[in-house]
Design an enzyme around this catalytic site. Structure first.
Site, PDB file in Angstrom:
ATOM      1  N   SER A  56      11.753   1.012   7.060  1.00  0.00           N
ATOM      2  CA  SER A  56      11.296  -0.339   6.736  1.00  0.00           C
ATOM      3  C   SER A  56      12.477  -1.284   6.850  1.00  0.00           C
ATOM      4  O   SER A  56      13.602  -0.918   6.514  1.00  0.00           O
ATOM      5  CB  SER A  56      10.750  -0.344   5.292  1.00  0.00           C
ATOM      6  OG  SER A  56       9.687  -1.248   5.157  1.00  0.00           O
ATOM      7  N   ARG A  57      12.198  -2.508   7.319  1.00  0.00           N
ATOM      8  CA  ARG A  57      13.314  -3.440   7.537  1.00  0.00           C
ATOM      9  C   ARG A  57      13.949  -3.866   6.226  1.00  0.00           C
ATOM     10  O   ARG A  57      15.153  -4.087   6.141  1.00  0.00           O
ATOM     11  CB  ARG A  57      12.814  -4.680   8.296  1.00  0.00           C
ATOM     12  CG  ARG A  57      12.253  -4.359   9.678  1.00  0.00           C
ATOM     13  CD  ARG A  57      11.404  -5.481  10.180  1.00  0.00           C
ATOM     14  NE  ARG A  57      10.392  -5.855   9.205  1.00  0.00           N
ATOM     15  CZ  ARG A  57       9.571  -6.894   9.312  1.00  0.00           C
ATOM     16  NH1 ARG A  57       9.645  -7.668  10.361  1.00  0.00           N
ATOM     17  NH2 ARG A  57       8.678  -7.137   8.366  1.00  0.00           N
ATOM     18  N   ASP A 100      -9.858  -7.752   6.968  1.00  0.00           N
ATOM     19  CA  ASP A 100      -8.947  -6.703   6.465  1.00  0.00           C
ATOM     20  C   ASP A 100      -9.626  -5.928   5.317  1.00  0.00           C
ATOM     21  O   ASP A 100      -9.715  -4.707   5.381  1.00  0.00           O
ATOM     22  CB  ASP A 100      -7.603  -7.302   6.029  1.00  0.00           C
ATOM     23  CG  ASP A 100      -6.676  -6.230   5.489  1.00  0.00           C
ATOM     24  OD1 ASP A 100      -5.945  -5.612   6.280  1.00  0.00           O
ATOM     25  OD2 ASP A 100      -6.710  -5.974   4.259  1.00  0.00           O
ATOM     26  N   ILE A 141       0.829  -1.217   0.000  1.00  0.00           N
ATOM     27  CA  ILE A 141       0.000   0.000   0.000  1.00  0.00           C
ATOM     28  C   ILE A 141       0.859   1.261   0.000  1.00  0.00           C
ATOM     29  O   ILE A 141       0.477   2.284  -0.587  1.00  0.00           O
ATOM     30  CB  ILE A 141      -1.030  -0.006   1.166  1.00  0.00           C
ATOM     31  CG1 ILE A 141      -2.164   0.956   0.855  1.00  0.00           C
ATOM     32  CG2 ILE A 141      -0.410   0.325   2.493  1.00  0.00           C
ATOM     33  CD1 ILE A 141      -2.962   0.624  -0.369  1.00  0.00           C
ATOM     34  N   LYS A 153      -5.516   1.765   7.801  1.00  0.00           N
ATOM     35  CA  LYS A 153      -6.525   0.944   8.456  1.00  0.00           C
ATOM     36  C   LYS A 153      -6.036  -0.490   8.513  1.00  0.00           C
ATOM     37  O   LYS A 153      -5.233  -0.866   7.658  1.00  0.00           O
ATOM     38  CB  LYS A 153      -7.873   1.032   7.731  1.00  0.00           C
ATOM     39  CG  LYS A 153      -7.851   0.856   6.206  1.00  0.00           C
ATOM     40  CD  LYS A 153      -7.480  -0.428   5.546  1.00  0.00           C
ATOM     41  CE  LYS A 153      -8.088  -1.698   5.960  1.00  0.00           C
ATOM     42  NZ  LYS A 153      -7.725  -2.809   4.983  1.00  0.00           N
TER      43      LYS A 153
HETATM   44  P1  NAP Z   1       2.536  -5.436   3.062  1.00  0.00           P
HETATM   45  O1  NAP Z   1       2.631  -5.460   1.576  1.00  0.00           O
HETATM   46  O2  NAP Z   1       2.843  -6.670   3.833  1.00  0.00           O
HETATM   47  O3  NAP Z   1       3.457  -4.224   3.545  1.00  0.00           O
HETATM   48  C1  NAP Z   1       3.622  -3.873   4.892  1.00  0.00           C
HETATM   49  C2  NAP Z   1       5.097  -3.658   5.161  1.00  0.00           C
HETATM   50  O4  NAP Z   1       5.264  -3.389   6.546  1.00  0.00           O
HETATM   51  C3  NAP Z   1       5.932  -4.884   4.872  1.00  0.00           C
HETATM   52  O5  NAP Z   1       6.393  -4.914   3.533  1.00  0.00           O
HETATM   53  C4  NAP Z   1       7.077  -4.758   5.864  1.00  0.00           C
HETATM   54  O6  NAP Z   1       8.187  -4.102   5.251  1.00  0.00           O
HETATM   55  C5  NAP Z   1       6.556  -3.854   6.966  1.00  0.00           C
HETATM   56  N1  NAP Z   1       6.440  -4.552   8.254  1.00  0.00           N
HETATM   57  C6  NAP Z   1       6.853  -4.084   9.451  1.00  0.00           C
HETATM   58  N2  NAP Z   1       6.603  -4.953  10.422  1.00  0.00           N
HETATM   59  C7  NAP Z   1       6.038  -6.021   9.840  1.00  0.00           C
HETATM   60  C8  NAP Z   1       5.572  -7.258  10.346  1.00  0.00           C
HETATM   61  N3  NAP Z   1       5.641  -7.579  11.643  1.00  0.00           N
HETATM   62  N4  NAP Z   1       5.042  -8.134   9.460  1.00  0.00           N
HETATM   63  C9  NAP Z   1       4.966  -7.844   8.148  1.00  0.00           C
HETATM   64  N5  NAP Z   1       5.400  -6.668   7.616  1.00  0.00           N
HETATM   65  C10 NAP Z   1       5.939  -5.781   8.461  1.00  0.00           C
HETATM   66  O7  NAP Z   1       1.068  -4.998   3.528  1.00  0.00           O
HETATM   67  P2  NAP Z   1       0.111  -3.924   2.821  1.00  0.00           P
HETATM   68  O8  NAP Z   1      -0.818  -4.607   1.906  1.00  0.00           O
HETATM   69  O9  NAP Z   1       0.908  -2.782   2.332  1.00  0.00           O
HETATM   70  O10 NAP Z   1      -0.769  -3.515   4.091  1.00  0.00           O
HETATM   71  C11 NAP Z   1      -0.273  -2.682   5.109  1.00  0.00           C
HETATM   72  C12 NAP Z   1      -1.454  -2.000   5.771  1.00  0.00           C
HETATM   73  O11 NAP Z   1      -2.161  -1.249   4.775  1.00  0.00           O
HETATM   74  C13 NAP Z   1      -2.471  -2.996   6.357  1.00  0.00           C
HETATM   75  O12 NAP Z   1      -2.985  -2.478   7.569  1.00  0.00           O
HETATM   76  C14 NAP Z   1      -3.567  -3.057   5.308  1.00  0.00           C
HETATM   77  O13 NAP Z   1      -4.835  -3.342   5.849  1.00  0.00           O
HETATM   78  C15 NAP Z   1      -3.521  -1.641   4.753  1.00  0.00           C
HETATM   79  N6  NAP Z   1      -4.040  -1.539   3.373  1.00  0.00           N
HETATM   80  C16 NAP Z   1      -3.648  -2.422   2.396  1.00  0.00           C
HETATM   81  C17 NAP Z   1      -4.195  -2.340   1.119  1.00  0.00           C
HETATM   82  C18 NAP Z   1      -3.797  -3.272  -0.001  1.00  0.00           C
HETATM   83  O14 NAP Z   1      -4.432  -3.242  -1.087  1.00  0.00           O
HETATM   84  N7  NAP Z   1      -2.799  -4.108   0.136  1.00  0.00           N
HETATM   85  C19 NAP Z   1      -5.141  -1.357   0.828  1.00  0.00           C
HETATM   86  C20 NAP Z   1      -5.471  -0.433   1.828  1.00  0.00           C
HETATM   87  C21 NAP Z   1      -4.913  -0.546   3.097  1.00  0.00           C
HETATM   88  P3  NAP Z   1       9.685  -4.463   5.786  1.00  0.00           P
HETATM   89  O15 NAP Z   1       9.818  -5.946   5.702  1.00  0.00           O
HETATM   90  O16 NAP Z   1      10.533  -3.699   4.854  1.00  0.00           O
HETATM   91  O17 NAP Z   1       9.715  -3.965   7.206  1.00  0.00           O
END
Ligand code: NAP
Length: 311
Positions: free
Chosen positions: A39-40, A171, A17, A93
Site C-alpha cells: 500500500s502506498r 458500489d 475494508i 468487489k
Molecule cells: P479505501 O478505504 O479507499 O481503501 C482502499 C485503499 O487502496 C486505499 O486506502 C489506498 O491505500 C489503496 N489504493 C491504491 N490505489 C488507489 C487509488 N488509485 N485510489 C485510492 N486508493 C488506492 O476503500 P475501501 O472502502 O477499503 O474499498 C476498497 C474496495 O473494497 C472497493 O472495491 C470496495 O467496493 C470494496 N469494499 C468496501 C467495503 C466498505 O465497507 N468500505 C465493503 C466491502 C467491499 P494507499 O493510499 O495506502 O495505497
C-alpha cells in the site's frame, strides 16, 4: 491446519475494508498466514510492508496468494501482474471497472493455471444460501430491492468512488445484485434505469432499476446514498408459497415474517475458506453477473441531474 501448511498471503490496498474485515478474518482463520502488505500509505504492523506492487512481486515470489483490496480502477493492472507472476488472486468487489477487464483476467488466470476468485462478500451473508435453497422450487411473482444508506457514514472521504470507474451508488448496489443473482435461478435482464447524478459528481448518487427474472417476474431496485438515520438493505421476494425477505444485507432471512437465521456474521471468514478451497482444488470462481447488470443499467439508463453533493 498447522502454521507450516498455511498459505502465505499478501494484502494490497490497506484501507477501510482491508482493516475492518480482511486482516481480522485472515488472523481468525486457519488457512492463510499474512506475510506482507502492499500500500502506498497504509501499513500493517509486524509484517513486511511494500509501497509498490512491482517491488513486492520481485522480492516475495514465495507469497503465493494475494488479496486485492484497492479500489476497482487499479485492480486490473495489479491482478494481471500477480497472475503473470504465478500468484493465486482474490479480488474484492467489484472485480474490475469493465466487463472486458474482468473477462480478460479470467482468461489470463485460466491460461496461467492459477486461482482467480472474484468475491461477492454479500453472497456469504448468513441468509443468502438458505434463501437460494428455499426459492429453488417456488414460482417467483415479484422482487423488490431497497438498498439505501448514508454515503458519508460508509465511504468517508473516498474521492475515488465518485470518479469514473468508482461505481458511485452501485458500489453498495452491486452487493444487492450479487445476492439477487445468487438466489434467483436463470439470467436476469435490465429493462430500464434512472440514474441520478449530483451536479458536481461523475457517478450516480441514486438509481432506480427495473429488471425481470428469466421467467418474466418484475424486479424493482432502489439504490440511494442519501439515506440518513435507519439504513436499509432489504430484498423481498413474493412467491406462490409465501414471502421471503432478506434484511441487513442478507444477514437475516424471514419467511412469511418468521426469522430463519441465527448466528454471527461470517462473510469474510467464508470468503477466505472458499479462497483456500479454490487454491487447493486449483480452480477459479469468476461470476460476473452482478457486474453485467450494473453495466446494463449504465447502458440503458436515463441520466438525471440532482442537487450537488458535498462530503
Ligand atoms: P479505501 O478505504 O479507499 O481503501 C482502499 C485503499 O487502496 C486505499 O486506502 C489506498 O491505500 C489503496 N489504493 C491504491 N490505489 C488507489 C487509488 N488509485 N485510489 C485510492 N486508493 C488506492 O476503500 P475501501 O472502502 O477499503 O474499498 C476498497 C474496495 O473494497 C472497493 O472495491 C470496495 O467496493 C470494496 N469494499 C468496501 C467495503 C466498505 O465497507 N468500505 C465493503 C466491502 C467491499 P494507499 O493510499 O495506502 O495505497
Amino acid at each position: 491446519m498447522t502454521a507450516q501448511t498455511r498459505i502465505p498471503l499478501a494484502i494490497a490496498g490497506i484501507g477501510k475494508i482491508a482493516r475492518d474485515q480482511h486482516i481480522p478474518s485472515v488472523a481468525g482463520g486457519e488457512d492463510f498466514d499474512l506475510k506482507a502488505a502492499v500500500s502506498r500509505h497504509g501499513k500493517v504492523e509486524g509484517i513486511e510492508n511494500f509501497e509498490d506492487f512491482d517491488a513486492f512481486l520481485a522480492k516475495r515470489p514465495d507469497i503465493r496468494a494475494v488479496s486485492l483490496c484497492t479500489p476497482p480502477e487499479v485492480r486490473f493492472d495489479m491482478a494481471k501482474k500477480a497472475i503473470a507472476a504465478g500468484h493465486d488472486v482474490l479480488m474484492e468487489k467489484p472485480p474490475a471497472t469493465t466487463l472486458g477487464e474482468a473477462e480478460a483476467l479470467a482468461d489470463l488466470a485460466r491460461e496461467a493455471g492459477v486461482t482467480l476468485f472474484a468475491t461477492w462478500h454479500s453472497r456469504f451473508a448468513l441468509g443468502v444460501e438458505p434463501a437460494r435453497a428455499w426459492l429453488a422450487d417456488k414460482a417467483i411473482r415479484s422482487i423488490e430491492i431497497v438498498w439505501k444508506e448514508d454515503v458519508r457514514r460508509w465511504h468517508p472521504g473516498q474521492a475515488w468512488i465518485w470518479e469514473p470507474g468508482g461505481f458511485g451508488v452501485f458500489d453498495p448496489g452491486i452487493n444487492a445484485l450479487s445476492i439477487l443473482t445468487a438466489i434467483v435461478p436463470g439470467r436476469i435482464r435490465v429493462e430500464k434505469a434512472n440514474l441520478s447524478f449530483p451536479a458536481n459528481r461523475k457517478q450516480p448518487i441514486a438509481a432506480d432499476i427495473s429488471m425481470r427474472t428469466a421467467s418474466g417476474a418484475p424486479i424493482s431496485a432502489a439504490f440511494d446514498w442519501r439515506q440518513e438515520g435507519r439504513q436499509t438493505w432489504d430484498i423481498t421476494v413474493e412467491t406462490d408459497a409465501g414471502t421471503l425477505r432478506l434484511s441487513k444485507g442478507g444477514a437475516e432471512l424471514f419467511i412469511d415474517g418468521v426469522e430463519k437465521t441465527a448466528g454471527p456474521d461470517r462473510e469474510y471468514a467464508g470468503i477466505y475458506e472458499r479462497f483456500a478451497a479454490l487454491i487447493r482444488a486449483r480452480e477459479s470462481d469468476v461470476d460476473y453477473q452482478p457486474l453485467r447488470l450494473v453495466a446494463d443499467a449504465f447502458l440503458c439508463g436515463e441520466r438525471r441531474e440532482v442537487a450537488a453533493f458535498e462530503d
